[in-house]
Design a protein around this motif. Structure first.
Motif, PDB file in Angstrom:
ATOM      1  N   THR A 236       4.270  -6.846   6.690  1.00 23.62           N
ATOM      2  CA  THR A 236       4.349  -7.813   7.786  1.00 23.62           C
ATOM      3  C   THR A 236       4.245  -7.127   9.147  1.00 23.62           C
ATOM      4  O   THR A 236       3.707  -7.701  10.094  1.00 23.62           O
ATOM      5  CB  THR A 236       5.656  -8.620   7.709  1.00 23.62           C
ATOM      6  OG1 THR A 236       6.763  -7.718   7.633  1.00 23.62           O
ATOM      7  CG2 THR A 236       5.666  -9.544   6.496  1.00 23.62           C
ATOM      8  N   GLU A 237       4.734  -5.884   9.239  1.00 30.70           N
ATOM      9  CA  GLU A 237       4.602  -5.132  10.490  1.00 30.70           C
ATOM     10  C   GLU A 237       3.142  -4.766  10.720  1.00 30.70           C
ATOM     11  O   GLU A 237       2.637  -4.847  11.840  1.00 30.70           O
ATOM     12  CB  GLU A 237       5.467  -3.871  10.444  1.00 30.70           C
ATOM     13  CG  GLU A 237       5.496  -3.107  11.747  1.00 30.70           C
ATOM     14  CD  GLU A 237       6.434  -1.906  11.696  1.00 30.70           C
ATOM     15  OE1 GLU A 237       6.074  -0.863  12.259  1.00 30.70           O
ATOM     16  OE2 GLU A 237       7.514  -2.024  11.107  1.00 30.70           O
ATOM     17  N   GLN A 238       2.452  -4.362   9.661  1.00 31.11           N
ATOM     18  CA  GLN A 238       1.033  -4.055   9.780  1.00 31.11           C
ATOM     19  C   GLN A 238       0.258  -5.298  10.207  1.00 31.11           C
ATOM     20  O   GLN A 238      -0.657  -5.220  11.026  1.00 31.11           O
ATOM     21  CB  GLN A 238       0.482  -3.526   8.451  1.00 31.11           C
ATOM     22  CG  GLN A 238       0.963  -2.128   8.111  1.00 31.11           C
ATOM     23  CD  GLN A 238       0.444  -1.681   6.762  1.00 31.11           C
ATOM     24  OE1 GLN A 238       1.157  -1.741   5.782  1.00 31.11           O
ATOM     25  NE2 GLN A 238      -0.790  -1.259   6.721  1.00 31.11           N
ATOM     26  N   LEU A 239       0.631  -6.439   9.658  1.00 31.35           N
ATOM     27  CA  LEU A 239      -0.014  -7.696  10.012  1.00 31.35           C
ATOM     28  C   LEU A 239       0.226  -8.023  11.483  1.00 31.35           C
ATOM     29  O   LEU A 239      -0.689  -8.434  12.201  1.00 31.35           O
ATOM     30  CB  LEU A 239       0.494  -8.822   9.114  1.00 31.35           C
ATOM     31  CG  LEU A 239      -0.167 -10.176   9.298  1.00 31.35           C
ATOM     32  CD1 LEU A 239      -1.636 -10.127   8.902  1.00 31.35           C
ATOM     33  CD2 LEU A 239       0.560 -11.223   8.477  1.00 31.35           C
TER      34      LEU A 239
ATOM     35  N   GLN B 236      -8.375 -13.268   9.579  1.00 28.07           N
ATOM     36  CA  GLN B 236      -9.764 -12.915   9.318  1.00 28.07           C
ATOM     37  C   GLN B 236     -10.732 -14.032   9.679  1.00 28.07           C
ATOM     38  O   GLN B 236     -11.912 -13.803   9.730  1.00 28.07           O
ATOM     39  CB  GLN B 236      -9.952 -12.524   7.849  1.00 28.07           C
ATOM     40  CG  GLN B 236      -9.278 -11.212   7.523  1.00 28.07           C
ATOM     41  CD  GLN B 236      -9.428 -10.816   6.079  1.00 28.07           C
ATOM     42  OE1 GLN B 236      -9.305 -11.632   5.185  1.00 28.07           O
ATOM     43  NE2 GLN B 236      -9.695  -9.551   5.848  1.00 28.07           N
ATOM     44  N   THR B 237     -10.215 -15.216   9.933  1.00 33.17           N
ATOM     45  CA  THR B 237     -11.111 -16.335  10.259  1.00 33.17           C
ATOM     46  C   THR B 237     -11.259 -16.504  11.738  1.00 33.17           C
ATOM     47  O   THR B 237     -10.531 -16.028  12.527  1.00 33.17           O
ATOM     48  CB  THR B 237     -10.607 -17.661   9.655  1.00 33.17           C
ATOM     49  OG1 THR B 237      -9.283 -17.901  10.112  1.00 33.17           O
ATOM     50  CG2 THR B 237     -10.639 -17.618   8.158  1.00 33.17           C
TER      51      THR B 237
ATOM     52  N   PRO C 249      -2.681  -4.697   3.729  1.00 33.15           N
ATOM     53  CA  PRO C 249      -2.981  -4.858   2.309  1.00 33.15           C
ATOM     54  C   PRO C 249      -3.385  -6.291   1.960  1.00 33.15           C
ATOM     55  O   PRO C 249      -2.870  -7.244   2.537  1.00 33.15           O
ATOM     56  CB  PRO C 249      -1.668  -4.499   1.606  1.00 33.15           C
ATOM     57  CG  PRO C 249      -0.885  -3.715   2.599  1.00 33.15           C
ATOM     58  CD  PRO C 249      -1.313  -4.224   3.940  1.00 33.15           C
ATOM     59  N   ASP C 250      -4.325  -6.420   1.046  1.00 33.78           N
ATOM     60  CA  ASP C 250      -4.713  -7.732   0.550  1.00 33.78           C
ATOM     61  C   ASP C 250      -3.494  -8.415  -0.046  1.00 33.78           C
ATOM     62  O   ASP C 250      -2.642  -7.775  -0.648  1.00 33.78           O
ATOM     63  CB  ASP C 250      -5.810  -7.616  -0.510  1.00 33.78           C
ATOM     64  CG  ASP C 250      -7.135  -7.187   0.086  1.00 33.78           C
ATOM     65  OD1 ASP C 250      -7.336  -7.374   1.308  1.00 33.78           O
ATOM     66  OD2 ASP C 250      -7.976  -6.660  -0.663  1.00 33.78           O
TER      67      ASP C 250
ATOM     68  N   ASP D 267       0.805  -1.222   0.000  1.00 39.04           N
ATOM     69  CA  ASP D 267       0.000   0.000   0.000  1.00 39.04           C
ATOM     70  C   ASP D 267       0.841   1.277   0.000  1.00 39.04           C
ATOM     71  O   ASP D 267       0.316   2.377   0.124  1.00 39.04           O
ATOM     72  CB  ASP D 267      -0.981   0.010   1.174  1.00 39.04           C
ATOM     73  CG  ASP D 267      -0.300  -0.184   2.515  1.00 39.04           C
ATOM     74  OD1 ASP D 267       0.947  -0.278   2.573  1.00 39.04           O
ATOM     75  OD2 ASP D 267      -1.013  -0.246   3.531  1.00 39.04           O
ATOM     76  N   SER D 268       2.159   1.138  -0.142  1.00 32.55           N
ATOM     77  CA  SER D 268       3.095   2.274  -0.245  1.00 32.55           C
ATOM     78  C   SER D 268       2.936   3.289   0.889  1.00 32.55           C
ATOM     79  O   SER D 268       3.047   4.491   0.685  1.00 32.55           O
ATOM     80  CB  SER D 268       2.909   2.978  -1.598  1.00 32.55           C
ATOM     81  OG  SER D 268       3.106   2.076  -2.659  1.00 32.55           O
ATOM     82  N   ASN D 269       2.699   2.785   2.112  1.00 34.87           N
ATOM     83  CA  ASN D 269       2.535   3.706   3.233  1.00 34.87           C
ATOM     84  C   ASN D 269       3.795   3.856   4.079  1.00 34.87           C
ATOM     85  O   ASN D 269       3.782   4.494   5.115  1.00 34.87           O
ATOM     86  CB  ASN D 269       1.366   3.259   4.121  1.00 34.87           C
ATOM     87  CG  ASN D 269       1.640   1.961   4.858  1.00 34.87           C
ATOM     88  OD1 ASN D 269       2.593   1.257   4.563  1.00 34.87           O
ATOM     89  ND2 ASN D 269       0.776   1.643   5.807  1.00 34.87           N
ATOM     90  N   GLY D 270       4.891   3.235   3.621  1.00 35.14           N
ATOM     91  CA  GLY D 270       6.155   3.360   4.332  1.00 35.14           C
ATOM     92  C   GLY D 270       6.299   2.410   5.512  1.00 35.14           C
ATOM     93  O   GLY D 270       7.234   2.536   6.292  1.00 35.14           O
TER      94      GLY D 270
END
Length: 101
Positions: free
Chosen positions: A27-30, A100-101, A90-91, A20-23
């Motif tokens: 994996t950190e977002q996950l 998500q499950t 990001p997907d 998502d090019s957010n810097g």
């Protein structure tokens, strides 16, 4: 010249890790999403335990009700935060489907 040409190696393009090019690494977002989901799960356990404790005598007084309402509010806030964090991943990020499950 052929020797020089033969010494020129190819370049391997690295995989995209910021879809998502957010810097921020995907994996950190996950990981952040997973932590907030764990916090929501813990809040749910706290609510369930408190509910069992409060209802064990089949009586609920006003202060018990207020305490339970505050815990439920904390749970709902934790769930909303977890949902926001999960939706920001990001997907296609490995492991997102499992969360998500």
């Amino acid at each position: 010249l052929q020797t020089r040409l033969d010494q020129i190696g190819s370049v391997t393009i690295p995989e995209v890790n910021d879809q998502d090019s957010n810097g921020v690494l995907d994996t950190e977002q996950l990981s952040e999403a997973e932590q907030t989901i764990q916090a929501a799960e813990e809040a749910k356990k706290i609510v369930a335990n408190k509910l069992t404790e409060i209802t064990s005598d089949n009586l609920i007084n006003p202060s018990e009700k207020t305490e339970l309402e505050k815990l439920i509010e904390t749970l709902e806030t934790a769930k909303a935060e977890a949902s926001t964090k999960l939706n920001s991943v990001p997907d296609g990020t490995t492991g997102k489907d499992a969360l998500q499950t």
